[in-house]
Design a protein around this motif. Structure first.
Motif, PDB file in Angstrom:
ATOM      1  N   MET A  12      10.928 -14.968  -9.309  1.00 40.14           N
ATOM      2  CA  MET A  12      12.248 -14.521  -8.599  1.00 40.14           C
ATOM      3  C   MET A  12      11.586 -13.917  -7.515  1.00 40.14           C
ATOM      4  SD  MET A  12      15.568 -12.017  -9.171  1.00 40.14           S
ATOM      5  CE  MET A  12      16.095 -12.880 -10.519  1.00 40.14           C
ATOM      6  N   THR A  13      12.197 -13.901  -6.085  1.00 46.59           N
ATOM      7  CA  THR A  13      11.899 -13.417  -5.091  1.00 46.59           C
ATOM      8  C   THR A  13      13.045 -12.579  -4.501  1.00 46.59           C
ATOM      9  OG1 THR A  13      12.524 -15.212  -3.507  1.00 46.59           O
ATOM     10  CG2 THR A  13      10.285 -15.324  -4.508  1.00 46.59           C
ATOM     11  N   LEU A  14      12.862 -11.561  -3.542  1.00 46.23           N
ATOM     12  CA  LEU A  14      13.985 -10.807  -3.003  1.00 46.23           C
ATOM     13  C   LEU A  14      14.888 -11.585  -2.320  1.00 46.23           C
ATOM     14  CD1 LEU A  14      12.089  -7.730  -1.776  1.00 46.23           C
ATOM     15  CD2 LEU A  14      13.516  -7.787  -3.668  1.00 46.23           C
ATOM     16  N   ASN A  15      14.533 -12.811  -1.734  1.00 46.33           N
ATOM     17  CA  ASN A  15      15.121 -13.571  -1.183  1.00 46.33           C
ATOM     18  C   ASN A  15      16.390 -14.434  -2.011  1.00 46.33           C
ATOM     19  OD1 ASN A  15      14.711 -13.034   1.681  1.00 46.33           O
ATOM     20  ND2 ASN A  15      13.131 -14.367   1.649  1.00 46.33           N
ATOM     21  N   ASN A  16      15.787 -14.806  -3.220  1.00 41.48           N
ATOM     22  CA  ASN A  16      16.474 -15.417  -4.254  1.00 41.48           C
ATOM     23  C   ASN A  16      17.648 -14.438  -4.621  1.00 41.48           C
ATOM     24  OD1 ASN A  16      14.842 -17.529  -4.038  1.00 41.48           O
ATOM     25  ND2 ASN A  16      13.959 -17.313  -5.938  1.00 41.48           N
ATOM     26  N   VAL A  17      17.673 -13.357  -4.536  1.00 43.91           N
ATOM     27  CA  VAL A  17      18.635 -12.142  -4.940  1.00 43.91           C
ATOM     28  C   VAL A  17      19.711 -12.393  -4.110  1.00 43.91           C
ATOM     29  CG1 VAL A  17      19.267  -9.634  -5.111  1.00 43.91           C
ATOM     30  CG2 VAL A  17      16.727 -10.489  -5.931  1.00 43.91           C
ATOM     31  N   GLU A  65      25.393 -13.952   2.914  1.00 44.44           N
ATOM     32  CA  GLU A  65      24.946 -14.008   4.442  1.00 44.44           C
ATOM     33  C   GLU A  65      24.141 -12.697   4.724  1.00 44.44           C
ATOM     34  OE1 GLU A  65      27.891 -15.313   7.296  1.00 44.44           O
ATOM     35  OE2 GLU A  65      28.774 -16.384   5.760  1.00 44.44           O
ATOM     36  N   SER A  66      24.051 -12.051   3.823  1.00 40.60           N
ATOM     37  CA  SER A  66      22.948 -10.823   4.156  1.00 40.60           C
ATOM     38  C   SER A  66      21.549 -11.406   4.152  1.00 40.60           C
ATOM     39  CB  SER A  66      23.283  -9.630   2.997  1.00 40.60           C
ATOM     40  OG  SER A  66      24.401  -9.255   2.935  1.00 40.60           O
ATOM     41  N   LYS A  67      20.733 -10.594   4.942  1.00 42.68           N
ATOM     42  CA  LYS A  67      19.296 -11.166   4.955  1.00 42.68           C
ATOM     43  C   LYS A  67      18.434  -9.997   4.716  1.00 42.68           C
ATOM     44  CE  LYS A  67      20.612 -14.858   8.204  1.00 42.68           C
ATOM     45  NZ  LYS A  67      22.178 -14.448   8.251  1.00 42.68           N
ATOM     46  N   ILE A  68      17.181 -10.443   4.018  1.00 42.17           N
ATOM     47  CA  ILE A  68      16.192  -9.394   4.025  1.00 42.17           C
ATOM     48  C   ILE A  68      15.365  -9.550   5.424  1.00 42.17           C
ATOM     49  CG2 ILE A  68      14.046  -8.432   2.746  1.00 42.17           C
ATOM     50  CD1 ILE A  68      15.759  -9.210   0.196  1.00 42.17           C
ATOM     51  N   LEU A  69      15.224  -8.693   6.074  1.00 44.31           N
ATOM     52  CA  LEU A  69      14.303  -8.934   7.159  1.00 44.31           C
ATOM     53  C   LEU A  69      12.759  -8.497   6.872  1.00 44.31           C
ATOM     54  CD1 LEU A  69      16.792  -7.623   9.945  1.00 44.31           C
ATOM     55  CD2 LEU A  69      16.324  -9.859   9.078  1.00 44.31           C
ATOM     56  N   ALA A  70      12.687  -7.492   6.153  1.00 42.25           N
ATOM     57  CA  ALA A  70      11.184  -6.929   6.068  1.00 42.25           C
ATOM     58  C   ALA A  70      11.283  -6.264   4.559  1.00 42.25           C
ATOM     59  CB  ALA A  70      10.764  -6.106   7.092  1.00 42.25           C
ATOM     60  N   TRP A  71      10.213  -6.242   3.924  1.00 39.85           N
ATOM     61  CA  TRP A  71      10.222  -5.309   2.874  1.00 39.85           C
ATOM     62  C   TRP A  71       8.752  -5.029   2.442  1.00 39.85           C
ATOM     63  CZ3 TRP A  71       7.115  -7.366  -1.049  1.00 39.85           C
ATOM     64  CH2 TRP A  71       6.860  -8.813  -0.958  1.00 39.85           C
ATOM     65  N   VAL A  72       8.681  -3.916   1.755  1.00 41.52           N
ATOM     66  CA  VAL A  72       7.419  -3.519   1.270  1.00 41.52           C
ATOM     67  C   VAL A  72       7.669  -2.897  -0.236  1.00 41.52           C
ATOM     68  CG1 VAL A  72       7.549  -1.426   2.485  1.00 41.52           C
ATOM     69  CG2 VAL A  72       5.090  -2.373   1.798  1.00 41.52           C
ATOM     70  N   VAL A  73       6.891  -3.232  -1.220  1.00 38.51           N
ATOM     71  CA  VAL A  73       6.975  -2.553  -2.480  1.00 38.51           C
ATOM     72  C   VAL A  73       6.091  -1.484  -2.811  1.00 38.51           C
ATOM     73  CG1 VAL A  73       7.318  -2.606  -5.092  1.00 38.51           C
ATOM     74  CG2 VAL A  73       8.379  -4.489  -3.584  1.00 38.51           C
ATOM     75  N   MET A  74       6.157  -0.212  -2.855  1.00 40.77           N
ATOM     76  CA  MET A  74       5.442   0.837  -3.050  1.00 40.77           C
ATOM     77  C   MET A  74       5.041   0.978  -4.645  1.00 40.77           C
ATOM     78  SD  MET A  74       4.366   1.393   0.075  1.00 40.77           S
ATOM     79  CE  MET A  74       3.569   3.040  -0.142  1.00 40.77           C
TER      80      MET A  74
END
Length: 116
Positions: free
Chosen positions: A1-6, A11-20
């Protein structure tokens, strides 16, 4: 599963992400009918299920609270994204961002996504 699949079908969009190691940073563009609370609940729930499945456990993954900042224009957005993706460097995890595997940024229309 990817964050975009969530967010599939939303219509909400993930523009950038970083997992710490103990938290994650996201830049989101919310759909008009979505609330931040509802979107974060979906992201936290789905990602926790995936993490627990990989680690073969059932325990909390994320803290309950999150911090948000409303961004007013494109300049603020790009400043926030630069800050967000630089977190692994500031935390001393890597010296160059390209050496850190747990991040992504979408800098174009999602239908023509340019991923870095």
């Amino acid at each position: 599963m990817t964050l975009n699949n969530v967010l599939a079908g939303k219509e909400s969009k993930i523009l950038a992400w970083v997992v710490m190691p103990d938290h994650m940073h996201l830049a989101l563009q919310l759909a008009e009918d979505e609330t931040l609370s509802k979107t974060m609940n979906r992201i936290n729930s789905c990602s926790a299920i995936a993490v627990n499945r990989v680690l073969n456990r059932q325990s909390p993954v994320w803290q309950g609270a999150y911090h948000d900042h409303a961004l007013r224009d494109e300049a603020q957005l790009f400043t926030a994204i630069r800050y967000l993706i630089s977190n692994p460097i500031r935390a001393g995890l890597v010296q160059k961002l390209g050496d850190y595997p747990y991040w992504n940024i979408v800098i174009a229309d999602p239908d023509e996504a340019l991923l870095y």
